[in-house]
Structure formats: structure tokens, C-alpha cells
Scaffold this active site. Structure first.
Site, mmCIF file in Angstrom:
data_model
loop_
_atom_site.group_PDB
_atom_site.id
_atom_site.type_symbol
_atom_site.label_atom_id
_atom_site.label_comp_id
_atom_site.label_asym_id
_atom_site.label_seq_id
_atom_site.Cartn_x
_atom_site.Cartn_y
_atom_site.Cartn_z
ATOM 1 N N CYS A 75 -23.327 -24.336 -43.645
ATOM 2 C CA CYS A 75 -22.904 -25.757 -43.750
ATOM 3 C C CYS A 75 -21.382 -24.855 -43.700
ATOM 4 O O CYS A 75 -21.155 -24.046 -42.843
ATOM 5 C CB CYS A 75 -22.334 -26.046 -45.065
ATOM 6 S SG CYS A 75 -21.066 -24.901 -45.914
ATOM 7 N N GLU A 88 -24.745 -19.172 -49.128
ATOM 8 C CA GLU A 88 -24.921 -18.231 -48.455
ATOM 9 C C GLU A 88 -22.966 -17.350 -49.677
ATOM 10 O O GLU A 88 -23.427 -15.957 -49.109
ATOM 11 C CB GLU A 88 -24.056 -18.462 -47.062
ATOM 12 C CG GLU A 88 -25.185 -19.050 -46.354
ATOM 13 C CD GLU A 88 -25.682 -20.832 -46.334
ATOM 14 O OE1 GLU A 88 -26.021 -21.067 -47.558
ATOM 15 O OE2 GLU A 88 -25.947 -21.719 -45.609
ATOM 16 N N ASN A 91 -28.125 -21.424 -54.144
ATOM 17 C CA ASN A 91 -27.610 -22.373 -54.835
ATOM 18 C C ASN A 91 -27.150 -22.598 -56.096
ATOM 19 O O ASN A 91 -28.926 -22.869 -56.509
ATOM 20 C CB ASN A 91 -27.857 -23.360 -53.793
ATOM 21 C CG ASN A 91 -29.271 -24.326 -53.574
ATOM 22 O OD1 ASN A 91 -29.981 -23.443 -53.432
ATOM 23 N ND2 ASN A 91 -29.808 -25.299 -53.259
ATOM 24 N N GLU A 98 -26.783 -25.400 -58.068
ATOM 25 C CA GLU A 98 -25.481 -27.325 -58.407
ATOM 26 C C GLU A 98 -24.215 -27.019 -60.262
ATOM 27 O O GLU A 98 -25.007 -26.593 -60.806
ATOM 28 C CB GLU A 98 -26.279 -27.921 -58.020
ATOM 29 C CG GLU A 98 -26.650 -27.812 -56.714
ATOM 30 C CD GLU A 98 -27.760 -29.331 -56.597
ATOM 31 O OE1 GLU A 98 -28.603 -29.424 -56.960
ATOM 32 O OE2 GLU A 98 -27.922 -29.096 -55.326
ATOM 33 N N CYS A 124 -22.999 -22.816 -52.306
ATOM 34 C CA CYS A 124 -23.942 -22.763 -51.467
ATOM 35 C C CYS A 124 -24.824 -21.259 -51.524
ATOM 36 O O CYS A 124 -23.496 -20.183 -52.125
ATOM 37 C CB CYS A 124 -23.433 -22.884 -50.197
ATOM 38 S SG CYS A 124 -23.186 -24.586 -49.327
ATOM 39 N N CYS A 182 -19.712 -22.641 -45.648
ATOM 40 C CA CYS A 182 -20.373 -20.872 -45.285
ATOM 41 C C CYS A 182 -19.789 -20.487 -43.692
ATOM 42 O O CYS A 182 -19.433 -19.090 -44.272
ATOM 43 C CB CYS A 182 -21.823 -21.174 -45.654
ATOM 44 S SG CYS A 182 -21.573 -21.738 -47.265
HETATM 45 N N1 THU Z 1 -26.266 -25.423 -49.550
HETATM 46 C C1 THU Z 1 -26.443 -24.193 -49.093
HETATM 47 O O1 THU Z 1 -26.889 -23.660 -50.082
HETATM 48 N N2 THU Z 1 -26.497 -24.213 -48.567
HETATM 49 C C2 THU Z 1 -25.780 -24.429 -46.605
HETATM 50 O O2 THU Z 1 -25.799 -24.150 -45.766
HETATM 51 C C3 THU Z 1 -26.179 -25.886 -47.054
HETATM 52 C C4 THU Z 1 -25.769 -26.562 -48.247
HETATM 53 C C5 THU Z 1 -26.844 -26.228 -50.543
HETATM 54 C C6 THU Z 1 -26.250 -27.386 -51.599
HETATM 55 C C7 THU Z 1 -26.002 -27.805 -52.119
HETATM 56 O O3 THU Z 1 -26.660 -26.913 -53.539
HETATM 57 C C8 THU Z 1 -27.532 -28.550 -51.491
HETATM 58 O O4 THU Z 1 -27.628 -27.193 -50.227
HETATM 59 C C9 THU Z 1 -27.661 -29.574 -50.596
HETATM 60 O O5 THU Z 1 -26.760 -29.334 -50.482
#
Ligand code: THU
Length: 130
Positions: A88, A57, A44, A46, A55, A91
Site C-alpha cells: 500500500c 510490511e 498484518n 488488525e 500492515c 508502506c
Molecule cells: N495489508 C497489508 O498488510 N499490506 C498491504 O500492503 C496492503 C494491506 C493488510 C491491511 C489489512 O489488514 C488487510 O490487508 C486488508 O486491507
């Protein structure tokens, strides 16, 4: 193809080390296995403008697709901050787009050191595709 999901999970764990998540402090790593047997890692990433976050994935899937590998067999997901880090909704839909016609994608997570293996349809029944 000899699929070693323990190995794929190790790739997801190593990818989580590159997570850029100063805002949520929730690191995630993913590893995508393509039908050609290639593995692509993602984490991930940000942003100060929170909505720009991607994310782990989707990062890994887009790396695979952008390199010409469009058929995904399995995705391993790992967070050092949580057991069973499930994908999520966004994804799940992106995985569905790159599922092969004959085999469902398997989603690999880890709970208390044990691998969990679920088909994508467990997470996304009736996915949308044009
Ligand atoms: N996140 C992912 O990388 N994958 C997911 O399937 C769920 C959420 C990340 C996004 C964000 O940087 C952090 O987790 C918190 O939501």
C-alpha cells in the site's frame, strides 16, 4: 551478499500464517532483508478499531528498525488471498525512509508461483525524504 529471494518469499509465507485479520479476512505476510543479511518477518495485525491496523510490511520494517537494523535491501510480500500482493502507499513511503543511499530496495511479490522483482521506485517514484 548472496540474496535468495525464494527463501525470503518463504519467510513471508510463513509470516502470513500469523496474520490477525478477522475483519478483512485478508492475510498478509512480509519478510524484510537488511543490508546486514538479517531477515525480519511481519504480518498484518488488525483491530476492532479498524484504523489501528498495521500492515505486514510496516510490522516487519519496524521490527528491524527497533532492533537496530535501519538499512533495507529487499521486502517480500505474500498473501494467500491474492496473487501479486503489492504494498500500500503508506508502506511504500516507510520503505523509502529506510532505503540505503547506494542501492534501491527490491520488492518481491509472487504471481501464479513466479517471483516478481521490482525496484521500490517502480511503486514510489519521487519518494519524500527530509
Ligand atoms: N495489508 C497489508 O498488510 N499490506 C498491504 O500492503 C496492503 C494491506 C493488510 C491491511 C489489512 O489488514 C488487510 O490487508 C486488508 O486491507
Amino acid at each position: 551478499m548472496n540474496i535468495n529471494y525464494n527463501e525470503l518469499m518463504e519467510e513471508a509465507k510463513s509470516a502470513s500464517k500469523n496474520s490477525y485479520s478477522p475483519f478483512s479476512r485478508f492475510a498478509v505476510g512480509a519478510a524484510v532483508l537488511t543490508s546486514d543479511g538479517r531477515i525480519f518477518q511481519g504480518c498484518n495485525v488488525e483491530n476492532s478499531s479498524f484504523g489501528m491496523t498495521i500492515c505486514a510490511e510496516r510490522c516487519a520494517i519496524f521490527k528491524a528498525v527497533s532492533e537496530g537494523y535501519r538499512e533495507i535491501r529487499a521486502v517480500a510480500i505474500y498473501s494467500p488471498n491474492s496473487d501479486s500482493c503489492y504494498p500500500c502507499g503508506a508502506c511504500r513511503q516507510v520503505m523509502y525512509e529506510f532505503q540505503g543511499d547506494n542501492e534501491e530496495i527490491e520488492v518481491i511479490t509472487e504471481n501464479m508461483g513466479q517471483l516478481e522483482i521490482n525496484k521500490l521506485s517502480y511503486f514510489l517514484p519521487c519518494g519524500f525524504k527530509i
